[in-house]
Design an enzyme around this catalytic site. Structure first.
Site: not given
Ligand code: GLU
Length: 468
Positions: A238-240, A242
C-alpha cells in the site's frame, strides 16, 4: 492445449497499481512465451466508480511498460446485451431465478443466520418460486446445495470448496447491471480465454465462476492464482510502502524494462538470476516457476535493478526517456550524438533517470555556476600556471580524444612536478562547476574542445580575480 489465450481485466477505478501491473505482466509474458494471444478487457460495469481517466491511466501505464495486447480493449459496459442473453438463458434452463427479496429481508436473513452461527447467506426464499421478471428484481444463481467444487490451481494446487457454503449469488443486480462473476465468466468463455492468471484475492470467486462455466456448458480455463504483492513488513502493498502507481515509477526515472524485471520476480523465479532483459523474460517465463509465497516489494532492490538496466542499456535507448527529465531541470537537450555520449559517461553512476538528469547539468548548463566551496578549495593561485599551460596545450591539440588528452596531462604533470590528483580536481571544478563528476578525460571528450577551453578560461579568470 490449443493456443494459449490470456487476458488482463482491470476495473478502471484508479491508476494502475503495481499489483495489477504484475498480473498484466504475467498474462502477457505467458502469452508471449507460448506464442499465444493476450487480451485486454476493461471491466467497467461499476458505472459509479469507473472513469474515463482511469481507463486512460491504464493504457498509459501499459504503453510505458511495453505491454501490448492482441485483442481488445473490450469494454464490458458495451456488452450488456451479451450478458443479458446469457442470464436469460440461465433462467430459462433452470440455473438461475428472479428474486424480489428486499434489502431489509436479506439483512434479517443474514442476522438470523449469524445468530445461529451459520454462514450469512441467502436462504433461498425465491429459489423455487419461478418468479417472472419485475422491475427491481435481481437474478440469482441456483447454486448446487451439496457436493464440492474443486479449483485445480496451477500455482496453489487443488483447492476444494463445499457447495453448501456457496450462496445463491447475484448475476444481475436490481439496476439491470451484471455482476463481476457473471460478466467475467461470459467474457472469458466467449473470448475463449483458456488461462486465467490473477491475484489470489480472487480465489474465493473461482468456485462461483466454475459453477457458472458448468451451467453455461463452457469448457473450464486453467486458473493460476498468484500470491499478493506485499510490502517489506509483509502486509499488503500500500501507499505506506512507497508509490503504488506504475506511472509514479516512470516519473521517478525508472526504466520500464527494470520495472518489468522487478515485477516479474515478484512471485516468479529462475534459479537465483535477478537480472533479466525483456527478451529473456519472454523466453524463460512459465507458470511452473510461479511460487506459492508472496512477492515482497523491496524499493531498494528495485533501484538496484534499475541501476543495472541503466548500465546495460544503450545510450540511444536511454536518450528519449531522459529528455523529459532534462527538460524538467530546464536543460534544452536533443536526442543527438552529444546527448548519447553524455549519457554513456553517466550510465555507471546513475540509479535512476532522475539522478542522471541531475548529474548531466554541466553538459547543458552553458553558464555553469561554480560551486563556491569547490571553487575556493580547488581553484587556487597555485594551479594558475598549470591551468594556463593546460589551456594552451589543449588549444594546440588536433585530435580531442582520450589518448591525446592523457598525453597533455602527462606532460603537464612532468613539467610542474605534480600528481594527477593535484590538477584533475581543479580541472573538474572548472569544467563542471563541482567536485563530483565522471572521469575528466571522458567528460572533456564529450564537452568538446571549445567548451573545454571556454570553461578553463572562466576558471583562470576566477583565480586571477579572486587572487587580486
Ligand atoms: N476486474 C477484476 C479486477 O480488477 C478482474 C479480476 C479477474 O481477473 O477476473 O480485480
Amino acid at each position: 492445449m490449443s493456443t494459449i489465450r490470456t487476458r488482463f481485466a482491470p476495473s478502471p477505478t484508479g491508476f494502475l497499481h503495481v499489483g495489477g501491473a504484475r498480473t498484466a505482466l504475467f498474462n502477457w509474458l505467458y502469452a508471449r512465451h507460448t506464442g499465444g494471444t493476450f487480451i485486454l478487457r476493461i471491466e467497467d460495469t461499476d458505472l459509479a466508480r469507473s472513469t474515463e481517466q482511469s481507463v486512460q491511466a491504464i493504457f498509459d501505464a501499459l504503453a510505458w511498460l511495453g505491454i501490448d495486447w492482441d485483442e481488445g480493449p473490450f469494454y464490458q459496459s458495451r456488452r450488456l446485451a451479451i450478458y443479458n442473453q446469457h442470464i436469460d438463458r440461465l433462467v430459462d434452463e433452470g440455473h438461475a431465478y428472479y428474486c424480489t427479496c428486499s434489502a431489509d429481508q436479506i439483512e434479517r436473513m443474514r442476522e438470523r443466520a449469524r445468530a445461529k452461527g451459520a454462514k450469512p447467506k441467502y436462504n433461498g426464499t425465491c429459489r423455487e418460486k419461478g418468479l417472472a421478471p419485475t422491475p427491481g428484481a435481481v437474478v440469482r444463481f441456483k447454486a448446487p446445495v451439496d457436493g464440492t467444487t474443486v479449483v485445480a490451481d496451477k500455482v496453489k494446487g487443488d483447492i476444494v470448496f463445499a457447495n453448501e457454503e456457496q450462496d445463491d449469488f447475484i448475476l444481475r443486480r436490481s439496476d439491470g447491471m451484471p455482476t463481476y462473476n457473471l460478466a467475467a465468466v461470459v467474457d472469458d468463455a466467449s473470448m475463449a480465454v483458456n488461462t486465467i492468471i490473477r491475484g489470489d484475492d480472487h480465489v474465493m470467486n473461482t468456485p462461483k465462476q466454475i459453477l457458472l462455466y458448468q451451467a453455461l456448458g463452457s469448457p473450464l480455463p486453467e486458473f493460476a492464482h498468484v500470491p499478493m504483492v506485499l510490502g517489506n513488513d509483509r502486509t499488503r502493498m500500500s501507499k505506506r510502502h512507497g508509490a503504488t502507481s506504475v506511472t509514479a515509477y516512470r516519473d521517478m526515472g525508472l526504466l520500464p524494462d527494470a520495472l518489468i524485471n522487478f515485477l516479474a520476480r515478484l512471485g516468479w523465479s529462475y534459479g537465483d538470476q535477478e537480472f533479466f532483459t525483456r527478451q529473456e523474460l519472454i523466453e524463460k517465463f512459465d507458470l511452473d516457476r510461479v511460487g506459492k509465497s508472496a512477492g515482497i516489494f523491496d524499493a531498494v532492490k528495485l533501484n538496484a535493478i534499475n541501476a543495472d538496466h541503466i548500465q546495460a542499456a544503450t545510450a540511444q535507448a536511454i536518450a528519449p526517456q531522459l529528455l523529459p527529465f532534462l527538460a524538467a531541470q530546464g536543460w534544452q537537450a536533443h536526442d543527438d550524438a552529444y546527448l548519447h555520449s553524455a549519457i554513456a559517461t553517466l550510465q555507471p553512476r546513475s540509479k535512476t533517470l532522475q539522478e542522471m538528469a541531475l548529474q548531466a547539468h554541466f553538459y547543458y548548463n552553458e553558464g555553469l555556476n561554480l560551486d563556491e566551496k569547490a571553487a575556493k578549495k580547488f581553484l587556487k593561485g597555485s594551479v594558475l600556471e598549470p591551468l594556463r599551460d593546460l589551456r594552451q596545450g589543449l588549444a594546440e591539440l588536433d585530435g580531442f580524444d582520450e589518448p591525446s588528452l592523457e598525453r597533455i596531462f602527462v606532460q603537464l604533470m612532468e613539467k610542474f612536478e605534480i600528481k594527477l590528483g593535484k590538477i584533475a580536481q581543479p580541472v573538474r571544478v572548472a569544467l563542471t562547476g563541482t567536485s563530483v563528476s565522471p572521469g575528466i578525460f571522458e567528460i572533456m571528450v564529450v564537452l568538446g574542445k571549445q567548451r573545454v577551453l571556454d570553461r578553463l578560461d572562466r576558471a583562470i579568470d576566477y583565480i586571477e580575480s579572486s587572487n587580486g
